[in-house]
Scaffold this motif. Sequence first.
Motif, PDB file in Angstrom:
ATOM      1  N   ASP B 113       0.805  -1.213   0.000  1.00  0.00           N
ATOM      2  CA  ASP B 113       0.000   0.000   0.000  1.00  0.00           C
ATOM      3  C   ASP B 113       0.839   1.264   0.000  1.00  0.00           C
ATOM      4  N   ASN B 114       1.852   1.266   0.838  1.00  0.00           N
ATOM      5  CA  ASN B 114       2.678   2.471   0.952  1.00  0.00           C
ATOM      6  C   ASN B 114       4.106   2.054   0.709  1.00  0.00           C
ATOM      7  N   ILE B 115       4.495   2.061  -0.562  1.00  0.00           N
ATOM      8  CA  ILE B 115       5.779   1.482  -0.954  1.00  0.00           C
ATOM      9  C   ILE B 115       6.949   2.122  -0.223  1.00  0.00           C
ATOM     10  N   GLU B 116       6.937   3.463  -0.136  1.00  0.00           N
ATOM     11  CA  GLU B 116       8.072   4.172   0.461  1.00  0.00           C
ATOM     12  C   GLU B 116       8.264   3.848   1.943  1.00  0.00           C
ATOM     13  N   SER B 117       7.265   3.233   2.589  1.00  0.00           N
ATOM     14  CA  SER B 117       7.410   2.927   4.016  1.00  0.00           C
ATOM     15  C   SER B 117       8.307   1.710   4.252  1.00  0.00           C
ATOM     16  N   HIS B 118       8.640   1.005   3.202  1.00  0.00           N
ATOM     17  CA  HIS B 118       9.478  -0.183   3.369  1.00  0.00           C
ATOM     18  C   HIS B 118      10.950   0.184   3.252  1.00  0.00           C
ATOM     19  N   SER B 119      11.792  -0.693   3.832  1.00  0.00           N
ATOM     20  CA  SER B 119      13.227  -0.375   3.849  1.00  0.00           C
ATOM     21  C   SER B 119      13.804  -0.481   2.440  1.00  0.00           C
ATOM     22  N   LYS B 120      14.918   0.220   2.258  1.00  0.00           N
ATOM     23  CA  LYS B 120      15.572   0.225   0.940  1.00  0.00           C
ATOM     24  C   LYS B 120      16.019  -1.177   0.542  1.00  0.00           C
ATOM     25  N   SER B 121      16.467  -1.956   1.523  1.00  0.00           N
ATOM     26  CA  SER B 121      16.972  -3.301   1.199  1.00  0.00           C
ATOM     27  C   SER B 121      15.822  -4.225   0.796  1.00  0.00           C
ATOM     28  N   ILE B 122      14.683  -4.065   1.454  1.00  0.00           N
ATOM     29  CA  ILE B 122      13.509  -4.876   1.084  1.00  0.00           C
ATOM     30  C   ILE B 122      13.063  -4.511  -0.329  1.00  0.00           C
ATOM     31  N   LEU B 123      13.021  -3.216  -0.624  1.00  0.00           N
ATOM     32  CA  LEU B 123      12.607  -2.788  -1.965  1.00  0.00           C
ATOM     33  C   LEU B 123      13.644  -3.201  -3.015  1.00  0.00           C
ATOM     34  N   PHE B 124      14.917  -3.272  -2.593  1.00  0.00           N
ATOM     35  CA  PHE B 124      15.955  -3.742  -3.506  1.00  0.00           C
ATOM     36  C   PHE B 124      15.717  -5.219  -3.847  1.00  0.00           C
ATOM     37  N   TRP B 125      15.454  -6.002  -2.821  1.00  0.00           N
ATOM     38  CA  TRP B 125      15.182  -7.436  -3.029  1.00  0.00           C
ATOM     39  C   TRP B 125      13.955  -7.611  -3.924  1.00  0.00           C
ATOM     40  N   ARG B 126      12.924  -6.807  -3.650  1.00  0.00           N
ATOM     41  CA  ARG B 126      11.689  -6.851  -4.441  1.00  0.00           C
ATOM     42  C   ARG B 126      12.005  -6.641  -5.935  1.00  0.00           C
TER      43      ARG B 126
END
Lengths: 477, 477
Positions: B113-126
């Motif tokens: 729902d709120n992409i920016e609320s996740h950590s950079k490393s999680i979004l990197f893995w994603r």
Amino acid sequence: MNQKVILSVLGTLLRFLGMMMIVPLLVAFYYHESPLPFLIGIGLTEITGIYLWSSYKSDDDWKLREAFAIVAFSWLAAMFFGAIPFIVEGISPLNAFFETMSGFTTTGSSILDNIESHSKSILFWRSMIIWVGGMGIIVLFVAILPKLAIAGRQLVRAEAPGPTEDKIKPRIRDTAKILWMVYVVLSALEVAALHLAGMSTYDAVTHMFASMGTGGFSPYGRGIEAFNSPLIEAILILFMFIAGANFALLYRTLYVNHKIIFKDEEFKFYTAVVVVATAVLILALRRDIGADPFTCLRYALFQVVSLLTTTGFANTDFNLWPDSSRIVLLLVMFIGGCAGSTAGGPKAIRILLLLKYARWELFRSVHPKAVKPIKFNGKTVPENTMQEIISFVVIYFLVFIASTFCISIMGVDILTSITASITTLGNIGPGFNLVGPMASFNGMPALAKVIMIANMWIGRLEVFTVIVMFTPEFWKK
Amino acid sequence: MNQKVILSVLGTLLRFLGMMMIVPLLVAFYYHESPLPFLIGIGLTEITGIYLWSSYKSDDDWKLREAFAIVAFSWLAAMFFGAIPFIVEGISPLNAFFETMSGFTTTGSSILDNIESHSKSILFWRSMIIWVGGMGIIVLFVAILPKLAIAGRQLVRAEAPGPTEDKIKPRIRDTAKILWMVYVVLSALEVAALHLAGMSTYDAVTHMFASMGTGGFSPYGRGIEAFNSPLIEAILILFMFIAGANFALLYRTLYVNHKIIFKDEEFKFYTAVVVVATAVLILALRRDIGADPFTCLRYALFQVVSLLTTTGFANTDFNLWPDSSRIVLLLVMFIGGCAGSTAGGPKAIRILLLLKYARWELFRSVHPKAVKPIKFNGKTVPENTMQEIISFVVIYFLVFIASTFCISIMGVDILTSITASITTLGNIGPGFNLVGPMASFNGMPALAKVIMIANMWIGRLEVFTVIVMFTPEFWKK
Ligand SMILES: [K+]
Ligand SMILES: [K+]
């Protein structure tokens, strides 16, 4: 191309069409309405018909291309001449052509804004066109299409004594007569039943025209809802269901073997679709509109049969239902009735064989070397029949997509465009949103009306018949 | 079924997957974020992988059924283990599975729902999951699928030295290595280009992952719109277009013959779709949103390439456009990129061959006895290739229709259901209405999420691979 034979047949057709207009003329006299629309219609149609017939009198056999051209141009000619009474009454030519093509193709999509404002005789002619179109469809399906080797030679399974490969004419009289008899007897029974259920003779006849031809025009803006009679709806459900079944199968069931209908795979599939779709729709309606179980059954069964048989009657404004109920109706629109009926759509048999084909390919991907043919009614489906069915469905969907795209890009919403395309291509009648069952097609852009006229024409004539005429090789020597 | 060989391959796969998670672990250390999601992920994945690999060590050859099972279970296993970091981070398992399947299938539909609320490393893995999924797709397409005799053996046209009929393994290394090289070189070039255009290294790498894998995840809720840079968009258009082309063709163009790409019928068709759809969309946008010509070109070209290549990036919220513009995007969603790319969808070559088939049948209905085969790149298309393509498209559409029906009947509007189905089945990413490019799939019913996970899985593995496993004969001895 032997133009003489084409013009000769069109002449005969117009002479027949002109004579048909005598019926609404009598209706006009009976109700003391203006006979002018029909007098002019009869005059112009008969003059043209007699002129063509006498100038190009021909008993030549039809070859492949002539047959394609005769079929395609028959419906176009019927549209132009059948529209004359509407035009004389003051309807714009484009709208009159739309309404007439909608009738002769047994589509039943109406472009008239205020139906009740038209005279009884005009509305009678409007409904009668469907019935006449239904007769034409029977000839087309039973006698002509199987010879064109398109869309599955064996689909109709009429099994009448066949002529030789290149001569089409003799067969028309043999088989069509039997099936017209079935059509006429059923029509008479339906008029009697509707009359006994409380309809006036006028209403009984016009609604019989619309249901036997799976056309769906009604002289009332609210359609079947106007009667608010579960008995009338039950009779219509029965006759719509019968009109959507294979007439050759009905004939053989009545006169040859009573059990044959229960062994026919297409009829079983057709019945199964009615049962399953109705059951799902009842559950969806219970949740979505919260009506009592009887009302849900009444709406669900009527609308499923009406849209599956491509009749297009409505006993309620299903366009007001939520999408979660409408989706059931949208899906049955892509199936259609049985081959050899007056119904439109891709037809139950093609969908069934396509499902069998998909199942067969799944089997083959596990057993690539297995030999296991696709069967229908116990017989192996020939490979070229399967090819014809597939190409039919492919071209049908291409036309559907092209039409949806063109209508949508003109500024019409996507769901209206989708349903306006499938309802005209499948000769169903109503769609969703702007073209719902209680609405009129008059709000659509003029170019969209032309596209929808083309859809009705293409869909009714089993796509190939019309589409091949747009290929260069059709016109090459 | 040789279960040993299947479990052995899955073990190898999980060991590889666990090692891949070291990269986001390093990213977590770099940004001083919690390493826990990846430590747990690596631990569980490696333990399972090593256990399977050591218990079932097998060098047996894959037969037909094993190959089907390995392909289907590989993506399932990747989903379960790849989701661990998300689950540890606090995302619900269903949502984590959705997001991970969306990544490994290069779909890019996001449920966060709120992409920016996740950590950079999680979004990197994603984002990285997409790129890894893309590598898997290359193996699948180039090395495995052609041996399964589904969906057209010759589609990819890799022309690498082939193994014998029943042995699949040797070929994987030969061809896949070459194509991985192409993939890695292009990836490096894209990172450099995006960085030069002003993106941070983090943004350049994550967006490269998403565009080379035609995945479409972005670490920003507004996606590419967040950068508002025509230069970055131009670079992405170029690399999306390349990623949607046949990698084997790209390789041969670079190393064998520079002209070959312009002679390839699929590439020409793919390019023609981009040009025509963009031109039509520019005209529609000019009328519908009244933007200046450059903005219309920018939106139209970006969105057409993004959705045709099934990347799914958005440089504007195209869901806000009127239907008359959105219809263009809806149609390209049903085409997809080229075979042998990381793109999803039915693929350009199948649509092209289906159009040729329809054209061929029209020809045949006028010349029933003519012998004129369907040709592709100058060679006759074998009849069974055509059969495989047709059955692919039939089953693809059946899954699409079933999915649309199921999602719709749960109470979701029809256009959302249609686009949610095609966007997951075609591995595209965004749809319309509730699942627009700036929205999240989290608002969909839980059961719809399961259906969409299945769609992504089925669509990515070329439908047959998954669907055959639901037939009884697959499991019979
Ligand atoms: K109808
Ligand atoms: K994607």
